[in-house]
Scaffold this motif. Structure first.
Motif, mmCIF file in Angstrom:
data_model
loop_
_atom_site.group_PDB
_atom_site.id
_atom_site.type_symbol
_atom_site.label_atom_id
_atom_site.label_comp_id
_atom_site.label_asym_id
_atom_site.label_seq_id
_atom_site.Cartn_x
_atom_site.Cartn_y
_atom_site.Cartn_z
ATOM 1 N N LEU A 130 30.096 36.252 37.731
ATOM 2 C CA LEU A 130 31.239 35.334 38.501
ATOM 3 C C LEU A 130 30.907 33.908 38.337
ATOM 4 C CD1 LEU A 130 31.855 37.347 41.652
ATOM 5 C CD2 LEU A 130 33.139 37.125 39.772
ATOM 6 N N SER A 172 31.709 32.809 35.010
ATOM 7 C CA SER A 172 33.200 32.676 34.707
ATOM 8 C C SER A 172 33.743 31.479 35.612
ATOM 9 C CB SER A 172 33.797 33.735 34.878
ATOM 10 O OG SER A 172 34.271 33.943 36.542
ATOM 11 N N SER A 231 47.129 42.106 40.120
ATOM 12 C CA SER A 231 45.839 42.711 38.922
ATOM 13 C C SER A 231 46.518 42.794 37.608
ATOM 14 C CB SER A 231 45.423 43.757 39.672
ATOM 15 O OG SER A 231 44.713 43.545 40.553
ATOM 16 N N LEU A 235 46.827 39.438 35.980
ATOM 17 C CA LEU A 235 45.542 38.722 35.539
ATOM 18 C C LEU A 235 44.833 39.525 34.186
ATOM 19 C CD1 LEU A 235 43.142 37.160 36.465
ATOM 20 C CD2 LEU A 235 42.496 38.837 38.056
ATOM 21 N N TYR A 236 45.428 40.813 34.200
ATOM 22 C CA TYR A 236 44.789 41.655 33.133
ATOM 23 C C TYR A 236 45.427 40.997 32.141
ATOM 24 C CZ TYR A 236 44.311 45.483 29.719
ATOM 25 O OH TYR A 236 44.200 46.079 28.821
ATOM 26 N N ALA A 255 44.060 37.800 30.964
ATOM 27 C CA ALA A 255 42.746 37.714 30.342
ATOM 28 C C ALA A 255 42.680 38.535 28.833
ATOM 29 C CB ALA A 255 41.878 38.277 31.250
ATOM 30 N N THR A 269 41.370 32.917 28.554
ATOM 31 C CA THR A 269 40.081 33.333 29.219
ATOM 32 C C THR A 269 39.895 32.296 30.147
ATOM 33 O OG1 THR A 269 39.144 34.188 27.089
ATOM 34 C CG2 THR A 269 37.879 34.012 28.980
ATOM 35 N N SER A 320 42.621 32.464 33.134
ATOM 36 C CA SER A 320 42.397 33.548 33.995
ATOM 37 C C SER A 320 41.095 33.697 34.709
ATOM 38 C CB SER A 320 42.635 34.928 32.938
ATOM 39 O OG SER A 320 41.241 34.705 31.980
ATOM 40 N N SER A 321 40.271 33.227 34.302
ATOM 41 C CA SER A 321 38.726 32.927 35.433
ATOM 42 C C SER A 321 39.302 32.160 36.529
ATOM 43 C CB SER A 321 37.659 32.177 34.570
ATOM 44 O OG SER A 321 37.486 33.074 33.022
ATOM 45 N N ALA A 351 41.234 34.538 38.650
ATOM 46 C CA ALA A 351 40.393 35.494 39.208
ATOM 47 C C ALA A 351 39.672 34.796 40.571
ATOM 48 C CB ALA A 351 39.207 35.706 38.233
ATOM 49 N N VAL A 391 42.045 34.853 43.575
ATOM 50 C CA VAL A 391 42.367 36.515 43.987
ATOM 51 C C VAL A 391 40.946 36.621 44.630
ATOM 52 C CG1 VAL A 391 42.467 38.734 43.144
ATOM 53 C CG2 VAL A 391 43.651 36.991 42.060
ATOM 54 N N LEU A 392 39.770 36.264 43.924
ATOM 55 C CA LEU A 392 38.579 36.454 44.670
ATOM 56 C C LEU A 392 38.361 35.913 46.000
ATOM 57 C CD1 LEU A 392 35.693 37.764 43.877
ATOM 58 C CD2 LEU A 392 34.916 35.346 43.533
ATOM 59 N N VAL A 401 39.117 43.752 37.520
ATOM 60 C CA VAL A 401 39.686 43.236 36.678
ATOM 61 C C VAL A 401 38.965 41.743 36.670
ATOM 62 C CG1 VAL A 401 41.737 41.994 35.274
ATOM 63 C CG2 VAL A 401 42.098 44.256 36.379
ATOM 64 N N VAL A 402 38.673 41.219 38.160
ATOM 65 C CA VAL A 402 37.989 39.960 38.203
ATOM 66 C C VAL A 402 36.733 39.889 37.641
ATOM 67 C CG1 VAL A 402 37.185 38.504 40.070
ATOM 68 C CG2 VAL A 402 39.468 39.341 40.283
#
Lengths: 301, 319
Positions: free
Chosen positions: A45, A48, A257, A260-261, A264, A270, A273-274, A277, A280-281, B163-164
């Protein structure tokens, strides 16, 4: 960390003198797990996080260029991303509400004298143990407008469940409800069986009506466990990928999701999308925090 | 409930029993439908209206494992007679079994995906459960500074959307060459299940009285001996339940497998939907491969029935 309070043994005793100290054993048992999780969850993480400030594309050999907060700015201003969030919110609300109604209803029914209760409960729990991807796949067969059993059983003719953009999200939610109501049922049953019987007896003596009994005795006592089920399912529904990705590919079923998929691994953005992510995280960690608070609360009871 | 039952209560109970059986029927109908489709001849799988009664065949299960191609014309009688029974079933369906020049039957790829699923799930379960049990013991018996924070950290890794995590893991695996390998998936599934196994095993170990070990320590055991000879045997039921949970999670996992594998290490969940492909899908084959994939989980669910509650609530609620 001090080792003085760790062991209950007298440090001068024979037992303490033999073998490894408790401190060594504790570290030997705990550190590998923590290290493993840091290496394979936290380090990636951080890795990214660096990319989220660049325009890196994993599909090309072009070096990543630092672009500061541009990815985050773009994402938060992107109305399409907001639409993905709206879709996800709608999906979460519909499917979790459905699961609570069906699951809690089933638990109320099962909380009576039912023959073969144990076997029935186990059978009812089967759907939630199955693979989401495979469940999504075979529900496509059930939902098929021409030869699907659902339209036939309900007499709906050629009703389009998954091809209709307005219906598809609800169709997926129905499958999710089928799959996860047993989870809410399982937790509710635990809650219901923990309600002391004498409360009901007292209510009966006082000639309390069924509604009064339900809202003043049953519900308040089951609520903590039901909340665990609701928060956990909210979190899982928020992350849904498999089910929706397999069942439909409409813009109206594009959950976070899935977006995001695609960003990415199909569009190969990339860096962006990081950043996505990470947004979302932060949301997931916030929900997890609430969840764990409730877990600990129930544990202490 | 009161000992004397009013007629109203008896009636209510009857209604509840009926409602439960209706619910059971609705919940199990989809599973029954996919199972029954897996025994249908292909031409009965997609009829309008759906076929409910039919003569079952195992042809879909044969077709699941072999590579097939469409027959151009009718089969010659002697070829048909010479073929083994399972090949005849394929021929009956208007398809022929693809063979290599030396006459060996070519597999469909499902068998290999099934084996991959098995390898990855079993190995990652062993890692997750053994590390998880040790860590759970550590947290259960020793004082750890910031224990609750560590436990929260461990659980939070489980809650991350796949996915993350997959985006950076994919990039890192690409550098070290772990994409599309069994090891790569095993590591991911171990990490995913480890947090679960720590949480649930801590619940099980907390329930084992400390006095057992303390008595052993007084009797001259070392802490290690006490752990292996006293605690582990006591925790065996918990370990078995945890292992089954971890196995099912790894077995069912889709997103990581979809992103991280494509051929060599691909597991069954991404493979089964890919059979739909283009054109008219053969739903009987999809159904057969689905049923084979679901059987282990169904059996395990039955074995786990008394531990489902604890497992599903991360050890927080027990009966």
């Amino acid at each position: 960390m001090t080792d003085s309070v760790m062991t209950r043994l007298d440090p001068n005793s024979r037992a303490a003198a033999r073998g490894w100290s408790d401190l060594t054993i504790r570290n030997l048992f705990i550190i590998p797990t923590i290290a493993f999780l840091i290496i394979f969850n936290i380090f990636p993480l951080l890795y990214s996080l660096g990319y989220s400030f660049t325009d890196f594309r994993a599909s090309t050999n072009a070096p990543a260029k630092f672009i500061g907060l541009q990815n985050y700015r773009e994402l938060l201003n992107d109305e399409f991303i907001w639409r993905n969030f709206t879709i996800t919110a709608k999906y979460v609300i519909v499917s979790v509400a459905g699961q609570v109604i069906v699951g809690f209803g089933l638990a109320m029914l099962l909380n009576r004298d039912i023959p073969m209760k144990g076997l029935i409960t186990t059978l009812l729990l089967l759907p939630m143990m199955l693979s989401m991807a495979v469940v999504g796949l075979f529900w496509k067969l059930l939902y098929d407008p021409s030869f699907g059993i659902i339209n036939y059983a309900l007499g709906l003719g050629k009703f389009e469940w998954l091809a209709d953009p307005d219906m598809a999200l609800y169709a997926i939610a129905i499958t999710d409800i089928w799959m996860w109501s047993p989870f809410v049922m399982l937790l509710s049953l635990a809650g219901l069986s923990a309600v002391p019987k004498h409360l009901y007896e007292a209510a009966e003596i006082d000639r309390a009506g069924p509604f009064y009994t339900f809202f003043r005795i049953t519900l308040p006592l089951v609520l903590p466990i039901l909340m665990i089920a609701i928060i956990f399912r909210t979190m899982e529904a928020f992350k849904t990928f498999d089910l929706a990705y397999i069942m439909a590919s409409q813009p109206t079923t594009e959950l976070i999701s899935i977006r995001l998929y695609k960003m990415a691994f199909l569009e190969w953005q990339t860096g962006k999308s990081s950043a996505f992510a990470y947004i979302v995280l932060v949301m997931v960690v916030a929900i997890t925090n609430i969840y764990v608070k409730y877990l600990n609360k129930v544990k202490e009871r | 409930m009161s000992a004397v039952r009013t007629p109203r209560e008896v009636l209510l109970n009857r209604v509840a029993v009926v409602a439960v059986f209706v619910a059971l029927f609705i919940m199990l109908a989809p599973i029954y439908w996919i199972a029954s489709t897996s025994f249908k001849p292909r031409n009965l799988a997609t009829t309008v209206p759906p076929t409910i009664l039919f003569e079952p065949t195992v042809a879909p299960y044969v077709k699941t494992f072999v590579k097939r191609s469409q027959l151009r014309g009718p089969v010659e009688e002697e070829v048909y007679e010479a073929a083994p029974w399972w090949e005849q079933l394929v021929l009956d369906g208007g398809e022929k079994v693809v063979r290599s020049p030396s006459g060996e039957v070519k597999p469909s790829g499902y068998g290999q995906r099934f084996m991959n699923s098995l390898i990855v799930a079993v190995v990652s379960t062993i890692f997750a459960v053994s590390m998880g049990t040790l860590t759970a013991y550590g947290f259960s018996r020793f004082k750890v500074a910031g224990k609750d924070d560590w436990l929260f950290f461990i659980l939070s890794t489980r809650m991350l959307p796949p996915v993350v995590v997959a985006i950076p893991m994919f990039l890192m695996y690409r550098v070290v060459g772990l994409n599309d390998t069994h090891l790569g998936l095993i590591i991911l599934y171990t990490a995913f299940n480890l947090s679960f196994s720590v949480w649930i095993m801590k619940g099980f170990i907390d329930e084992i009285p400390r006095e057992y070990e303390e008595a052993a320590l007084v009797d001259g055991y070392t802490r290690m001996q006490a752990f292996f000879k006293i605690v582990l045997p006591e925790a065996m039921t918990g370990i078995a339940a945890t292992a089954v949970f971890c196995f099912i999670t790894a077995w069912n996992e889709y997103a990581f497998a979809l992103i991280m594998t494509n051929r060599n290490a691909q597991t069954a969940p991404p493979f089964i939907p890919s059979q739909i492909g283009s054109g008219l899908p053969d739903w009987t084959v999809i159904a057969a491969s689905t049923v084979l994939f679901l059987i282990p989980v169904a059996i395990f669910t039955f074995l786990l029935r008394n531990h489902l509650l604890r497992g599903m609530s991360f050890g927080a609620i027990r009966k």
